[in-house]
Design a protein around this motif. Structure first.
Motif, PDB file in Angstrom:
ATOM      1  N   THR A  89       0.833  -1.344   0.011  1.00  0.00           N
ATOM      2  CA  THR A  89       0.028  -0.012   0.009  1.00  0.00           C
ATOM      3  C   THR A  89       0.887   1.359  -0.148  1.00  0.00           C
ATOM      4  N   LYS A  90       2.011   1.102   0.613  1.00  0.00           N
ATOM      5  CA  LYS A  90       2.965   2.448   0.683  1.00  0.00           C
ATOM      6  C   LYS A  90       3.573   2.671  -0.553  1.00  0.00           C
ATOM      7  N   THR A  91       3.873   1.463  -1.330  1.00  0.00           N
ATOM      8  CA  THR A  91       4.327   1.800  -2.585  1.00  0.00           C
ATOM      9  C   THR A  91       3.385   2.263  -3.609  1.00  0.00           C
ATOM     10  N   ALA A  92       2.058   1.963  -3.505  1.00  0.00           N
ATOM     11  CA  ALA A  92       0.943   2.224  -4.274  1.00  0.00           C
ATOM     12  C   ALA A  92       0.786   3.805  -3.955  1.00  0.00           C
ATOM     13  N   GLN A  93       1.043   4.404  -2.856  1.00  0.00           N
ATOM     14  CA  GLN A  93       1.080   5.874  -2.544  1.00  0.00           C
ATOM     15  C   GLN A  93       2.050   6.581  -3.497  1.00  0.00           C
ATOM     16  N   LEU A  94       3.328   5.861  -3.591  1.00  0.00           N
ATOM     17  CA  LEU A  94       4.125   6.447  -4.480  1.00  0.00           C
ATOM     18  C   LEU A  94       3.656   6.776  -5.988  1.00  0.00           C
ATOM     19  N   ALA A  95       3.011   5.878  -6.344  1.00  0.00           N
ATOM     20  CA  ALA A  95       2.696   5.724  -7.758  1.00  0.00           C
ATOM     21  C   ALA A  95       1.562   6.823  -7.923  1.00  0.00           C
ATOM     22  N   LEU A  96       0.548   6.706  -6.872  1.00  0.00           N
ATOM     23  CA  LEU A  96      -0.461   7.622  -6.700  1.00  0.00           C
ATOM     24  C   LEU A  96       0.005   9.136  -6.854  1.00  0.00           C
ATOM     25  N   SER A  97       0.914   9.346  -5.874  1.00  0.00           N
ATOM     26  CA  SER A  97       1.306  10.709  -5.875  1.00  0.00           C
ATOM     27  C   SER A  97       2.001  11.101  -7.226  1.00  0.00           C
ATOM     28  N   ARG A  98       2.876  10.446  -7.677  1.00  0.00           N
ATOM     29  CA  ARG A  98       3.548  10.867  -8.843  1.00  0.00           C
ATOM     30  C   ARG A  98       2.443  10.953 -10.040  1.00  0.00           C
ATOM     31  N   GLY A  99       1.635  10.020 -10.113  1.00  0.00           N
ATOM     32  CA  GLY A  99       0.716  10.232 -11.286  1.00  0.00           C
ATOM     33  C   GLY A  99      -0.293  11.497 -11.176  1.00  0.00           C
ATOM     34  N   LEU A 100      -0.556  11.695  -9.929  1.00  0.00           N
ATOM     35  CA  LEU A 100      -1.489  12.963  -9.593  1.00  0.00           C
ATOM     36  C   LEU A 100      -0.754  14.151  -9.889  1.00  0.00           C
ATOM     37  N   ALA A 101       0.699  14.157  -9.522  1.00  0.00           N
ATOM     38  CA  ALA A 101       1.734  15.289  -9.809  1.00  0.00           C
ATOM     39  C   ALA A 101       1.611  15.669 -11.381  1.00  0.00           C
ATOM     40  N   LYS A 102       1.642  14.635 -12.367  1.00  0.00           N
ATOM     41  CA  LYS A 102       1.833  14.820 -13.727  1.00  0.00           C
ATOM     42  C   LYS A 102       0.191  15.114 -14.109  1.00  0.00           C
ATOM     43  N   ARG A 103      -0.832  14.702 -13.678  1.00  0.00           N
ATOM     44  CA  ARG A 103      -2.174  15.270 -13.957  1.00  0.00           C
ATOM     45  C   ARG A 103      -2.275  16.447 -13.771  1.00  0.00           C
ATOM     46  N   LEU A 104      -1.548  17.088 -12.694  1.00  0.00           N
ATOM     47  CA  LEU A 104      -1.919  18.457 -12.339  1.00  0.00           C
ATOM     48  C   LEU A 104      -0.727  19.313 -12.851  1.00  0.00           C
ATOM     49  N   ALA A 105       0.154  19.139 -13.823  1.00  0.00           N
ATOM     50  CA  ALA A 105       1.343  19.560 -14.357  1.00  0.00           C
ATOM     51  C   ALA A 105       0.992  20.853 -14.644  1.00  0.00           C
ATOM     52  N   GLY A 106       1.806  22.174 -14.189  1.00  0.00           N
ATOM     53  CA  GLY A 106       1.484  23.464 -14.679  1.00  0.00           C
ATOM     54  C   GLY A 106       0.212  24.049 -14.146  1.00  0.00           C
ATOM     55  N   SER A 107      -0.261  23.477 -13.170  1.00  0.00           N
ATOM     56  CA  SER A 107      -1.667  24.041 -12.377  1.00  0.00           C
ATOM     57  C   SER A 107      -1.235  24.799 -11.255  1.00  0.00           C
ATOM     58  N   GLY A 108       0.091  24.808 -10.702  1.00  0.00           N
ATOM     59  CA  GLY A 108       0.252  25.484  -9.599  1.00  0.00           C
ATOM     60  C   GLY A 108       0.084  24.597  -8.217  1.00  0.00           C
ATOM     61  N   VAL A 109      -0.456  23.336  -8.544  1.00  0.00           N
ATOM     62  CA  VAL A 109      -0.453  22.470  -7.552  1.00  0.00           C
ATOM     63  C   VAL A 109       0.448  21.243  -7.279  1.00  0.00           C
ATOM     64  N   THR A 110       1.168  21.522  -6.299  1.00  0.00           N
ATOM     65  CA  THR A 110       2.398  20.400  -6.283  1.00  0.00           C
ATOM     66  C   THR A 110       1.678  19.152  -5.349  1.00  0.00           C
ATOM     67  N   VAL A 111       2.285  18.093  -5.773  1.00  0.00           N
ATOM     68  CA  VAL A 111       1.950  16.741  -5.037  1.00  0.00           C
ATOM     69  C   VAL A 111       3.357  16.008  -4.793  1.00  0.00           C
ATOM     70  N   ASN A 112       3.342  15.572  -3.733  1.00  0.00           N
ATOM     71  CA  ASN A 112       4.763  14.920  -3.188  1.00  0.00           C
ATOM     72  C   ASN A 112       4.274  13.938  -2.182  1.00  0.00           C
ATOM     73  N   SER A 113       5.425  12.787  -2.129  1.00  0.00           N
ATOM     74  CA  SER A 113       5.222  11.839  -1.147  1.00  0.00           C
ATOM     75  C   SER A 113       6.362  12.094  -0.056  1.00  0.00           C
ATOM     76  N   VAL A 114       6.292  11.872   1.142  1.00  0.00           N
ATOM     77  CA  VAL A 114       7.162  11.946   2.162  1.00  0.00           C
ATOM     78  C   VAL A 114       7.154  10.628   2.696  1.00  0.00           C
ATOM     79  N   LEU A 115       8.549  10.075   2.885  1.00  0.00           N
ATOM     80  CA  LEU A 115       8.804   8.820   3.281  1.00  0.00           C
ATOM     81  C   LEU A 115       9.574   8.685   4.658  1.00  0.00           C
ATOM     82  N   PRO A 116       8.764   8.693   5.835  1.00  0.00           N
ATOM     83  CA  PRO A 116       9.362   8.294   7.074  1.00  0.00           C
ATOM     84  C   PRO A 116       9.907   6.956   7.139  1.00  0.00           C
ATOM     85  N   GLY A 117      11.033   6.979   7.956  1.00  0.00           N
ATOM     86  CA  GLY A 117      11.533   5.716   8.415  1.00  0.00           C
ATOM     87  C   GLY A 117      11.338   5.317   9.738  1.00  0.00           C
ATOM     88  N   PRO A 118      12.057   4.544  10.624  1.00  0.00           N
ATOM     89  CA  PRO A 118      11.580   4.338  11.846  1.00  0.00           C
ATOM     90  C   PRO A 118      11.274   5.786  12.847  1.00  0.00           C
TER      91      PRO A 118
END
Length: 264
Positions: free
Chosen positions: A157-186
């Protein structure tokens, strides 16, 4: 660099404790109005009062909603009008052997960890597009790239979030809306503290020491060789929610202490 978010409204899902609470606090400190979310009225009100005790001038709202299904997500969506920042922090985790993980467990993880972010983003990002400014952050995990053998269901599920975030960022390209993932460790979150509570009581060691030993045994690639604090994770999230991060989108930003053993 001074980060200010005055006039911005931020929704942080699952923000009554742990990393979510620290993110909410960090955003409030920068002047944003923050919408706190938890499963119950009691937990959200408790979080609100805890934040006000530290930040008396914070602008806070609360919405109780369980994001593990579509109905709960809709409850949250119907309770907010217009947000500038969406932090998809809701998630569950826990060790379970792959061969003992039934379909319902997989479904529960998928609905909470992935679909909550899908649903909130679909409902709330269009208004960001209309304004030409917005920030969406998915709180993933180093487990998205370093799949734990005892939590395959979680890692997927956490890998799926990376794909979702990257895909949504591309969908919103040039809109002024940024989309990123943050990956905490322990991280010394409420969940981690609960997980090691018995060992702390048995050994008499501090949580920090038990965490350090856990990392040495289970995440030996860690560069910092300790657990991160929730505030250290929140600092990264606050930055990617800021105007200063405008050139960062579609990124997977690690706060894992160097656990993932590559240079990317």
């Amino acid at each position: 660099m001074e980060i200010r978010l005055d006039g911005k409204t931020a929704l942080v899902s699952a923000s009554t404790g742990g990393i979510g609470f620290a993110i909410a606090k960090g955003l409030a400190e920068c002047g944003a109005k923050v919408i706190l979310n938890g499963r119950s009225e009691q937990s959200t009100e408790r979080a609100k009062q805890a934040l006000l005790a530290e930040l008396p001038d914070a602008k806070l709202e609360t919405v109780a909603a369980d994001l593990s299904d579509a109905q709960g997500c809709q409850t949250l969506i119907d309770s907010v009008s217009d947000v500038d920042i969406l932090v998809n922090n809701a998630g569950i985790y826990g060790p379970l052997d792959f061969f003992e993980t039934d379909d319902q467990t997989w479904e529960n993880y998928w609905q909470t960890n992935v679909m909550s972010g899908v649903r909130l983003s679909k409902a709330l990002v269009k208004s960001m597009q209309d304004k030409g400014w917005g920030r969406v952050v998915f709180i993933s995990s180093e487990s998205s790239r370093n799949i734990p053998s005892d939590m395959v269901h979680y890692g997927v599920t956490k890998t799926a979030q990376l794909a979702l975030s990257r895909g949504l960022a591309k969908r919103l390209a040039g809109s002024g809306v940024t989309v990123n993932s943050v990956l905490p460790g322990p991280t010394l979150s409420d969940g981690f503290r609960a997980m090691v509570d018995e060992e702390v009581k048995r050994s008499g060691k501090s949580v920090e020491q038990v965490a350090k030993e856990f990392i040495a045994a289970n995440r030996p690639s860690s560069v910092i060789q300790r657990a991160a604090t929730v505030e250290e994770v929140a600092n990264m999230v606050v930055y990617v929610c800021s105007q200063q991060s405008a050139a960062t989108s579609g990124a997977s930003l690690r706060v894992d202490g160097g656990v993932v053993d590559d240079i990317a």
